[in-house]
Motif scaffolding. Sequence first.
Motif, PDB file in Angstrom:
ATOM      1  N   VAL A 205      -2.362 -24.346  -7.168  1.00 48.39           N
ATOM      2  CA  VAL A 205      -1.491 -23.346  -6.794  1.00 48.39           C
ATOM      3  C   VAL A 205      -0.101 -23.992  -7.012  1.00 48.39           C
ATOM      4  O   VAL A 205       0.134 -25.179  -6.734  1.00 48.39           O
ATOM      5  N   LEU A 206       0.718 -23.035  -6.979  1.00 47.75           N
ATOM      6  CA  LEU A 206       2.103 -23.352  -7.215  1.00 47.75           C
ATOM      7  C   LEU A 206       3.027 -22.980  -6.237  1.00 47.75           C
ATOM      8  O   LEU A 206       2.783 -21.829  -5.823  1.00 47.75           O
ATOM      9  N   GLY A 207       3.775 -23.721  -5.537  1.00 48.61           N
ATOM     10  CA  GLY A 207       4.651 -23.264  -4.669  1.00 48.61           C
ATOM     11  C   GLY A 207       6.213 -23.017  -5.412  1.00 48.61           C
ATOM     12  O   GLY A 207       6.234 -22.960  -6.523  1.00 48.61           O
ATOM     13  N   ALA A 208       7.228 -22.881  -4.627  1.00 50.01           N
ATOM     14  CA  ALA A 208       8.441 -22.731  -5.288  1.00 50.01           C
ATOM     15  C   ALA A 208       9.117 -23.904  -5.939  1.00 50.01           C
ATOM     16  O   ALA A 208       9.586 -23.896  -6.935  1.00 50.01           O
ATOM     17  N   GLY A 259       2.827 -22.241  -0.078  1.00 46.87           N
ATOM     18  CA  GLY A 259       3.917 -21.151   0.486  1.00 46.87           C
ATOM     19  C   GLY A 259       4.910 -21.419  -0.659  1.00 46.87           C
ATOM     20  O   GLY A 259       4.907 -22.287  -1.516  1.00 46.87           O
ATOM     21  N   GLY A 260       6.118 -20.800  -0.071  1.00 49.72           N
ATOM     22  CA  GLY A 260       7.385 -21.393  -0.822  1.00 49.72           C
ATOM     23  C   GLY A 260       7.663 -22.773  -0.696  1.00 49.72           C
ATOM     24  O   GLY A 260       7.818 -23.672  -1.676  1.00 49.72           O
ATOM     25  N   TRP A 261       7.507 -23.260   0.477  1.00 54.21           N
ATOM     26  CA  TRP A 261       7.913 -24.692   0.932  1.00 54.21           C
ATOM     27  C   TRP A 261       6.788 -25.105   1.953  1.00 54.21           C
ATOM     28  O   TRP A 261       7.311 -26.065   2.623  1.00 54.21           O
ATOM     29  N   GLY A 281       7.873 -20.816  11.641  1.00 52.66           N
ATOM     30  CA  GLY A 281       6.623 -20.892  12.305  1.00 52.66           C
ATOM     31  C   GLY A 281       5.567 -20.685  11.388  1.00 52.66           C
ATOM     32  O   GLY A 281       4.434 -20.443  11.791  1.00 52.66           O
ATOM     33  N   GLN A 282       5.577 -20.772  10.015  1.00 54.35           N
ATOM     34  CA  GLN A 282       4.598 -20.640   9.166  1.00 54.35           C
ATOM     35  C   GLN A 282       3.483 -21.692   9.061  1.00 54.35           C
ATOM     36  O   GLN A 282       2.549 -21.538   8.722  1.00 54.35           O
ATOM     37  N   GLY A 348       2.422 -16.976   2.000  1.00 52.08           N
ATOM     38  CA  GLY A 348       3.355 -16.078   1.243  1.00 52.08           C
ATOM     39  C   GLY A 348       4.701 -17.268   1.469  1.00 52.08           C
ATOM     40  O   GLY A 348       4.623 -18.313   1.509  1.00 52.08           O
ATOM     41  N   SER A 349       5.928 -16.721   0.971  1.00 51.03           N
ATOM     42  CA  SER A 349       7.184 -17.490   0.975  1.00 51.03           C
ATOM     43  C   SER A 349       7.157 -18.272   2.389  1.00 51.03           C
ATOM     44  O   SER A 349       7.356 -19.675   2.285  1.00 51.03           O
ATOM     45  N   ARG A 350       6.955 -17.613   3.429  1.00 47.65           N
ATOM     46  CA  ARG A 350       7.206 -18.282   4.754  1.00 47.65           C
ATOM     47  C   ARG A 350       6.289 -17.655   5.660  1.00 47.65           C
ATOM     48  O   ARG A 350       6.486 -17.511   6.989  1.00 47.65           O
TER      49      ARG A 350
END
Length: 415
Positions: A205-208, A259-261, A281-282, A348-350
């Motif tokens: 899987v790839l994040g940002a 996620g994104g980060w 809070g992710q 998701g992103s966050r």
Amino acid sequence: MAGSVVGRKAGSPSVEGPRRPGWFGFGFRGFGQALGSAQGPRSSLHTPEPLVLEDIRERGPEKAQAALNDVLQVRPSWSFTGFLTRDRRLVLSGSVNGRLSRCGDLLASEQHLLVLRTEAEGTPLEVQAWATGPELQGEPLWTRRIQRQEGQEKDSGSGDQAGGHEGGPLDPAVLPLVPEPGWYVSPRQPFSRRLSPELKARQLVLGAEHALLLGGMGQVYTWGTSRLGQLGHGALKAERAPRPVEALQGLAMAQVAAGGWHSLSVSEAGDLYVWGWNESGQLALPSRAIADREKPVAGASGLCSCSPEAKTPAKDGDGDPAQFISIQPFPALLDLPNDSEVSKASCGSRHTAVVTRDGELYTWGWGKYGQLGHKNTASLDQPQRVDYFKDNLLHVEAVICGPWNTYVYAVEGKT
């Protein structure tokens, strides 16, 4: 682009009898991407709604429902979403529109589409890169033919009902892994990247700015940027090559998500481990700088508003900063309410979403566009059940997070 999902194999959820499957969506739809049944100019949905695709809306209720049941996989980017159907069609909705036949899977980003094209019987044939645009047309930018090794099964594995990954090493159903040992695809050039020969990959899987790989024996490897702790090695130092996450050594993992980060992994026993950036809070750890209190940084207008550089937390005099966690550089074990065990997860992103083994959906993190599904736009730093599915006697089987929205696959409640 962030996010990946683990789901069931083709035919596992029955499409006959009382347990008819269904897709639901909620969150950001500012570019008109298919998300739920709501019509009109609304840029977001704050509660789950049954998915309706524009290209089947005029077929009548029965044919439309049958077509929706044929959606096997959902692949969201920020401004558009790709839907893969049982007959191997790719339907794009949002800022990018169009259709392709003979598609086994899709890796979507705002710049490129990476498509796994198949032969007539579904055997993977080649990977193609397409430029994004209002309409998908013309010829691909880049094509690489898949050289299948002698003895490999002629089975694409791309029939997962909920976009999942339960096959062996390099299951060809799920990009960015491809059905040929030694390489994977990336949403940015260079499109083709090699893996170390000794890595036996089950999932990637790839994040940002980072990547997670699940090995054949359940070990987790990460690499890329770690300035927000997303690699899980304890330091904020980048890694150029896959490095095992030492804190998870000896624990057999069943799934990873990016996620994104931020990052997470799900163990074979159903335990959830989280690490990385927590400003919204992710990670379901105490967070002070939730998204609805953030203010834009002066001069950052050229950045995507989900980027760390584009935001700064609002300041106030309440609370002890030591109580809050902005960055978690090591994996942390997260307990869900009622000691629920996790079966599937997505980022998701966050924001973060997980499916429990008893078919409930929990979400938390950034909620500005309703992507948490709790009928509001609040952000959360603790897991909260999405009551819509329990209230409607629906059993959740898979979740796929886009950067700012969420798609869920559910069936009528099991006994």
